[in-house]
Write an enzyme that holds these catalytic residues in place. Structure first.
Site, PDB file in Angstrom:
ATOM      1  N   TYR A  46       0.832  -1.198   0.000  1.00  0.00           N
ATOM      2  CA  TYR A  46       0.000   0.000   0.000  1.00  0.00           C
ATOM      3  C   TYR A  46       0.873   1.258   0.000  1.00  0.00           C
ATOM      4  O   TYR A  46       0.668   2.180  -0.795  1.00  0.00           O
ATOM      5  CB  TYR A  46      -0.908  -0.038   1.234  1.00  0.00           C
ATOM      6  CG  TYR A  46      -1.790   1.173   1.377  1.00  0.00           C
ATOM      7  CD1 TYR A  46      -2.970   1.283   0.640  1.00  0.00           C
ATOM      8  CD2 TYR A  46      -1.454   2.204   2.250  1.00  0.00           C
ATOM      9  CE1 TYR A  46      -3.783   2.404   0.764  1.00  0.00           C
ATOM     10  CE2 TYR A  46      -2.259   3.324   2.381  1.00  0.00           C
ATOM     11  CZ  TYR A  46      -3.423   3.421   1.638  1.00  0.00           C
ATOM     12  OH  TYR A  46      -4.224   4.521   1.754  1.00  0.00           O
ATOM     13  N   GLU A 126     -26.507   5.371 -34.540  1.00  0.00           N
ATOM     14  CA  GLU A 126     -27.162   4.611 -33.471  1.00  0.00           C
ATOM     15  C   GLU A 126     -28.099   5.558 -32.733  1.00  0.00           C
ATOM     16  O   GLU A 126     -27.897   6.778 -32.778  1.00  0.00           O
ATOM     17  CB  GLU A 126     -26.121   4.057 -32.489  1.00  0.00           C
ATOM     18  CG  GLU A 126     -25.430   5.145 -31.698  1.00  0.00           C
ATOM     19  CD  GLU A 126     -24.091   4.705 -31.110  1.00  0.00           C
ATOM     20  OE1 GLU A 126     -24.135   4.015 -30.091  1.00  0.00           O
ATOM     21  OE2 GLU A 126     -23.043   5.061 -31.678  1.00  0.00           O
ATOM     22  N   LYS A 128     -29.749   7.893 -29.993  1.00  0.00           N
ATOM     23  CA  LYS A 128     -29.284   8.630 -28.813  1.00  0.00           C
ATOM     24  C   LYS A 128     -30.287   8.336 -27.706  1.00  0.00           C
ATOM     25  O   LYS A 128     -31.441   8.767 -27.772  1.00  0.00           O
ATOM     26  CB  LYS A 128     -29.224  10.132 -29.122  1.00  0.00           C
ATOM     27  CG  LYS A 128     -28.703  10.952 -27.959  1.00  0.00           C
ATOM     28  CD  LYS A 128     -28.380  12.354 -28.425  1.00  0.00           C
ATOM     29  CE  LYS A 128     -27.637  13.163 -27.389  1.00  0.00           C
ATOM     30  NZ  LYS A 128     -28.356  13.349 -26.138  1.00  0.00           N
ATOM     31  N   ASP A 130     -32.224   8.448 -24.323  1.00  0.00           N
ATOM     32  CA  ASP A 130     -32.534   9.555 -23.419  1.00  0.00           C
ATOM     33  C   ASP A 130     -32.536   9.058 -21.976  1.00  0.00           C
ATOM     34  O   ASP A 130     -33.578   8.738 -21.409  1.00  0.00           O
ATOM     35  CB  ASP A 130     -33.893  10.145 -23.805  1.00  0.00           C
ATOM     36  CG  ASP A 130     -34.101  11.530 -23.203  1.00  0.00           C
ATOM     37  OD1 ASP A 130     -33.142  12.065 -22.612  1.00  0.00           O
ATOM     38  OD2 ASP A 130     -35.204  12.054 -23.338  1.00  0.00           O
ATOM     39  N   TYR A 238     -22.166   1.974 -25.151  1.00  0.00           N
ATOM     40  CA  TYR A 238     -21.909   2.507 -26.498  1.00  0.00           C
ATOM     41  C   TYR A 238     -20.554   3.185 -26.639  1.00  0.00           C
ATOM     42  O   TYR A 238     -20.212   3.681 -27.700  1.00  0.00           O
ATOM     43  CB  TYR A 238     -23.015   3.473 -26.936  1.00  0.00           C
ATOM     44  CG  TYR A 238     -23.312   4.589 -25.946  1.00  0.00           C
ATOM     45  CD1 TYR A 238     -22.360   5.551 -25.640  1.00  0.00           C
ATOM     46  CD2 TYR A 238     -24.558   4.671 -25.325  1.00  0.00           C
ATOM     47  CE1 TYR A 238     -22.629   6.552 -24.733  1.00  0.00           C
ATOM     48  CE2 TYR A 238     -24.837   5.686 -24.416  1.00  0.00           C
ATOM     49  CZ  TYR A 238     -23.867   6.619 -24.122  1.00  0.00           C
ATOM     50  OH  TYR A 238     -24.131   7.615 -23.225  1.00  0.00           O
ATOM     51  N   LYS A 326     -30.494  15.616 -33.791  1.00  0.00           N
ATOM     52  CA  LYS A 326     -31.627  15.624 -32.873  1.00  0.00           C
ATOM     53  C   LYS A 326     -32.952  15.477 -33.613  1.00  0.00           C
ATOM     54  O   LYS A 326     -33.089  15.911 -34.754  1.00  0.00           O
ATOM     55  CB  LYS A 326     -31.648  16.944 -32.077  1.00  0.00           C
ATOM     56  CG  LYS A 326     -30.399  17.189 -31.245  1.00  0.00           C
ATOM     57  CD  LYS A 326     -30.132  16.110 -30.216  1.00  0.00           C
ATOM     58  CE  LYS A 326     -31.011  16.208 -29.001  1.00  0.00           C
ATOM     59  NZ  LYS A 326     -30.593  17.180 -28.012  1.00  0.00           N
ATOM     60  N   CYS A 420     -35.925  48.465 -12.181  1.00  0.00           N
ATOM     61  CA  CYS A 420     -35.702  47.076 -11.777  1.00  0.00           C
ATOM     62  C   CYS A 420     -36.790  46.660 -10.779  1.00  0.00           C
ATOM     63  O   CYS A 420     -37.003  47.354  -9.778  1.00  0.00           O
ATOM     64  CB  CYS A 420     -34.322  46.952 -11.141  1.00  0.00           C
ATOM     65  SG  CYS A 420     -34.061  45.358 -10.351  1.00  0.00           S
ATOM     66  N   CYS A 423     -35.068  46.229  -7.131  1.00  0.00           N
ATOM     67  CA  CYS A 423     -34.455  47.276  -6.311  1.00  0.00           C
ATOM     68  C   CYS A 423     -34.911  48.672  -6.699  1.00  0.00           C
ATOM     69  O   CYS A 423     -34.556  49.643  -6.033  1.00  0.00           O
ATOM     70  CB  CYS A 423     -32.929  47.192  -6.390  1.00  0.00           C
ATOM     71  SG  CYS A 423     -32.264  47.744  -7.960  1.00  0.00           S
ATOM     72  N   CYS A 443     -30.514  46.307 -15.038  1.00  0.00           N
ATOM     73  CA  CYS A 443     -30.661  47.095 -13.819  1.00  0.00           C
ATOM     74  C   CYS A 443     -29.336  47.800 -13.564  1.00  0.00           C
ATOM     75  O   CYS A 443     -28.268  47.196 -13.672  1.00  0.00           O
ATOM     76  CB  CYS A 443     -30.981  46.145 -12.668  1.00  0.00           C
ATOM     77  SG  CYS A 443     -30.712  46.865 -11.057  1.00  0.00           S
ATOM     78  N   CYS A 449     -28.404  46.011  -5.762  1.00  0.00           N
ATOM     79  CA  CYS A 449     -29.650  45.327  -6.128  1.00  0.00           C
ATOM     80  C   CYS A 449     -29.620  43.932  -5.510  1.00  0.00           C
ATOM     81  O   CYS A 449     -28.739  43.138  -5.823  1.00  0.00           O
ATOM     82  CB  CYS A 449     -29.767  45.232  -7.649  1.00  0.00           C
ATOM     83  SG  CYS A 449     -31.135  44.185  -8.181  1.00  0.00           S
TER      84      CYS A 449
HETATM   85  S1  IVH Z   1     -21.474   8.908 -27.431  1.00  0.00           S
HETATM   86  C1  IVH Z   1     -17.790  11.347 -26.898  1.00  0.00           C
HETATM   87  N1  IVH Z   1     -23.623   7.572 -27.969  1.00  0.00           N
HETATM   88  O1  IVH Z   1     -25.679  11.841 -25.057  1.00  0.00           O
HETATM   89  C2  IVH Z   1     -19.153  10.912 -27.155  1.00  0.00           C
HETATM   90  N2  IVH Z   1     -23.760   9.288 -26.338  1.00  0.00           N
HETATM   91  O2  IVH Z   1     -25.244  14.703 -25.545  1.00  0.00           O
HETATM   92  C3  IVH Z   1     -19.735  10.252 -25.997  1.00  0.00           C
HETATM   93  N3  IVH Z   1     -25.952   9.514 -25.290  1.00  0.00           N
HETATM   94  O3  IVH Z   1     -23.392  12.416 -22.492  1.00  0.00           O
HETATM   95  C4  IVH Z   1     -21.145   9.992 -26.119  1.00  0.00           C
HETATM   96  N4  IVH Z   1     -26.928   7.891 -26.408  1.00  0.00           N
HETATM   97  O4  IVH Z   1     -25.107  10.535 -22.164  1.00  0.00           O
HETATM   98  C5  IVH Z   1     -23.089   8.563 -27.241  1.00  0.00           C
HETATM   99  N5  IVH Z   1     -25.463   6.270 -28.497  1.00  0.00           N
HETATM  100  C6  IVH Z   1     -24.921   7.240 -27.788  1.00  0.00           C
HETATM  101  C7  IVH Z   1     -25.660   7.973 -26.831  1.00  0.00           C
HETATM  102  C8  IVH Z   1     -25.033   9.002 -26.134  1.00  0.00           C
HETATM  103  C9  IVH Z   1     -27.075   8.826 -25.468  1.00  0.00           C
HETATM  104  C10 IVH Z   1     -25.797  10.633 -24.367  1.00  0.00           C
HETATM  105  C11 IVH Z   1     -24.610  10.572 -23.458  1.00  0.00           C
HETATM  106  C12 IVH Z   1     -23.868  11.869 -23.680  1.00  0.00           C
HETATM  107  C13 IVH Z   1     -24.920  12.719 -24.282  1.00  0.00           C
HETATM  108  C14 IVH Z   1     -24.302  13.804 -25.126  1.00  0.00           C
END
Ligand code: IVH
Length: 703
Positions: A46, A126, A128, A130, A238, A326, A420, A423, A443, A449
């Site tokens: 350690y 792929e 994205k 949520d 991913y 998006k 304002c 204030c 302001c 303020c």
């Molecule tokens: S790649 C350097 N792949 O989106 C790139 N992100 O807006 C790393 N997310 O913080 C992210 N699906 O939480 C990647 N298929 C996907 C994703 C993904 C969701 C999210 C992730 C990231 C955010 C960015």
């Protein structure tokens, strides 16, 4: 993993990953010793780890981690989540909205890499997901740590929670994993599980969740792990962060490896030869979105070749090699019930629309920003109107247009107050030297303020500034109301100021108590040493936010040098000091003017003097100060063959060099390719060091 190289032979990259490994090993050993009462290392082993860590930090002080074991003795006993620094930062994604943005993304990559037109650029697509991102660290195939994204550099330790997820293997399968690897992905909740959870919550008389993402985040971040265990969380892998060795050449191979190691990866992940393929995949996902059974909010495109990904690197928080396309924002109709005015920390008055609550994309919306009075005039929106609103991702909802304008018997156009609301000081639109009025009304009360003062304090303690644990908006407001904290420096004089005001000691205030009082004082003391960039950002100077503060910190390194330049710029406008501020790539006149305006105010000078009595400002990290070119001014000329001009510049900047377009006495290196002309002659006449592209690459390679 053995120790490997002697400290004096480590390259900067090796040192960085070695520090990450040691931080982890020491944290695990500490946890085994202090928390589980089951030490797995001998004392000698350690101590050896700690000494090696110290020796590397001594050689590479700029690499010292925010969660360095040197600053921590034993295990922090905390009732919140511990903080952990990611081995490699967790980045965000830049957004594309239109097909043309996707074309531009691919074209940018081609330009940056200098790809000929006939060279394929394979990209993957792929969904994205949520949810919330999670980074899982595996050592010798075993899960040793899980962390949320946090601010991208430092996240929360949710290891115990993550272990309860069926999709998170405790032990990696297969056998081809690196000894140390950070696997990254998204924690999410399916629609069906979300609905069932909300039914259970409602039946038990508890609050329901607004959407699956909130449910996933709320379920993972539970101090009581039993609660997380009872929640149906899922995980898609991913991406990856630090890895102790190379394990794939392409994104496709890497995702296949994640699958072999036992992770769920997304079925819709695929590679495409061109942007038409990507856009086709996007259209398909738009159509399949409703039937997937979980929320997605776009499509992520990534460069398939990993060597290209690393050449592309990243700009601020975004990789150049990936983008999120998006989905269109979701829209809804509702009624505008009122317009309130909020006063921000720089005094700007922002009109906020109060709406009849309406669900948009799974979230109940009751406020929207109206930005400023020009926007209200443009929309011609009035109280009582039916309006169309939209919400995209985490962006604040916006009013798009007025739908009906049947206005008989209703109030006339909205006018912004000229005083304002907090204030009473005059609220004016500043006019610049070209006679153009600022879109915002501000302001003029400054720190007199209360709204501005409180907002500034709130900003000062916030995560991206001083990051003071246990002090947030509520505490700041309370201290302000009771008159003990009117300015940032007062926070560091808290106990004395409470005493001086004749109030009860803080430990006797409602909601405080001895323990939380001690914690608060400890949290404040922990920030008496503060990073240059955080401190500067915390001052809340207009046009000097996180990014610009970082630029000043990297370029000036010491606070004294920086503030000296600001004061000289004030005393000698347009002089050398001002030029040195403006010379920083990314810094414009607005930021420098705001700094000067700030420095000119006596109450700001007083605040700074007092703060500097309380705090020690740590030097900014000049990037890669070990690199042979850091601090050097470099000029590229002629044709570059191994890389494009953009790539060369980006690499030089990331190694701490300044790139300039012209040769002067201040130039340190001229990199001259074939066809170099006048710049080469000038460099030679000035005695500037001149090198070929190959010599330059040899100099910076491995740095
Ligand atoms: S790649 C350097 N792949 O989106 C790139 N992100 O807006 C790393 N997310 O913080 C992210 N699906 O939480 C990647 N298929 C996907 C994703 C993904 C969701 C999210 C992730 C990231 C955010 C960015």
């Amino acid at each position: 993993m053995s120790d490997g190289l002697a400290v004096e032979h480590l390259s900067e990259d090796q040192a960085r990953s070695e520090l990450a490994r040691l931080a982890l090993e020491i944290r695990l050993a500490d946890a085994a010793y202090y928390k589980q009462d089951a030490p797995h290392l001998s004392d000698a082993a350690y101590d050896h780890l700690r000494q090696r860590n110290l020796a590397i930090e001594a050689r590479f002080p700029q690499l010292k981690r925010m969660d360095s074991p040197t600053d921590r003795v034993g295990v922090q006993v905390s009732d919140g989540f511990g903080k952990v620094e990611h081995g490699l930062p967790m980045l965000s994604l830049d957004n594309a909205f239109a097909d043309a943005d996707v074309e531009e993304f691919a074209a940018r990559i081609r330009r940056f890499l200098g790809l000929p037109d006939d060279q394929d650029l394979v990209l993957t697509a792929e969904p994205k997901i949520d949810g919330l991102s999670l980074s899982l660290t595996y050592k010798d195939g075993a899960l040793v740590r899980a962390a949320t994204r946090g601010d991208g550099k430092v996240g929360e330790d949710v290891t115990a929670n993550a272990r309860t997820l069926a999709d998170v293997p405790a032990q990696l399968a297969g056998g081809d994993w690196p000894d140390l690897v950070e696997v990254r992905g998204e924690v999410y909740m399916s629609h069906a599980d979300f609905a069932a959870l909300n039914t259970r919550e409602a039946a038990a008389g508890r609050k329901t969740f607004a959407n699956p993402r909130n449910a996933a985040a709320g379920s993972l971040r539970q101090l009581d792990v039993a609660i997380t265990r009872a929640r149906p969380l899922k995980f898609f892998a991913y991406a990856w962060g630090m890895a102790s060795r190379h394990f794939a050449d392409t994104q496709v191979e890497a995702v296949a490896a994640l699958g072999r190691w036992g992770f769920a990866t997304n079925d819709l992940f695929a590679a495409y030869q061109n942007t038409d393929g990507l856009v086709g995949a996007y259209r398909q996902m738009v159509e399949r979105r409703a039937a997937l059974g979980y929320d997605i909010d776009g499509v992520v495109y990534k460069v398939n070749r990993l060597d290209w990904q690393s050449r592309l690197g990243f700009v601020s928080r975004f990789p150049r090699w990936a983008i999120a396309h998006k989905f269109p924002a979701e829209k809804a109709l509702t009624r505008l019930e009122a317009i309130d005015i909020q006063v921000g920390r720089t005094g700007s008055l922002t009109p906020v629309a109060r709406l009849a609550p309406v669900t948009v994309g799974g979230v109940v919306v009751s406020n929207a920003t109206l930005h400023n009075e020009d926007e209200i005039a443009r929309l011609d929106v009035r109280i009582g109107d039916q309006v169309e609103i939209q919400r995209a991702g985490d962006v604040i909802p916006q009013i798009l247009r007025v739908v009906d304008a049947e206005r008989e018997g209703r109030p006339g156009p909205f006018t912004m107050p000229h005083a304002c609301p907090e204030c009473g000081a005059a609220a004016v639109r500043e006019v610049d030297d070209k006679g153009v009025a600022d879109v915002r009304r501000r302001c003029t009360g400054g720190l007199t303020c209360p709204a501005q003062a409180v907002e500034r304090l709130r900003h000062f303690v916030s995560r991206k500034a001083l990051d003071i644990d246990g002090i947030g908006g509520k505490q700041v407001e309370l201290f302000f109301e009771r008159g003990v904290v009117k300015a940032p420096q007062h926070l560091f004089q808290l106990a004395a100021r409470i005493d001086g005001a004749g109030l009860l000691p803080l430990s006797e205030w409602e909601g405080f108590g001895e323990t939380s009082y001690q914690k608060l004082i400890a949290a404040l003391d922990a920030r008496r040493e503060v990073a240059f960039a955080r401190f500067l950002n915390g001052l809340g100077i207009r046009n000097v936010g996180q990014t610009n503060a970082g630029l000043f910190a990297r370029n000036f390194v010491t606070w004294t040098a920086f503030w000296g330049a600001v004061e000289s710029a004030l005393a000698d406008p347009g002089g050398e000091a001002e030029a040195s501020l403006l010379a920083i790539d990314g810094i414009g006149a607005a930021a420098v003017d705001s700094l000067k305006a700030f420095a000119a105010e006596p109450h700001n000078q007083e605040m700074l003097t007092e703060l500097l009595n309380e705090l020690q400002i740590l030097d900014g990290e000049a990037p890669a100060s070990e690199s042979p070119v850091s601090g050097k001014t470099v000029v590229f000329t002629g044709t570059l063959e191994a890389m494009t001009r953009d790539e060369a510049k980006a690499r030089a900047t990331s190694l701490g060099a300044k790139v300039s377009g012209s040769v002067s006495a201040r130039t340190d290196i001229l990199v001259a390719g074939p066809g170099a002309g006048s710049k080469l002659k000038k460099a030679e006449s000035l005695g500037v060091s001149v090198m070929t592209e190959a010599e330059w690459i040899a100099l910076v390679d491995g740095a």
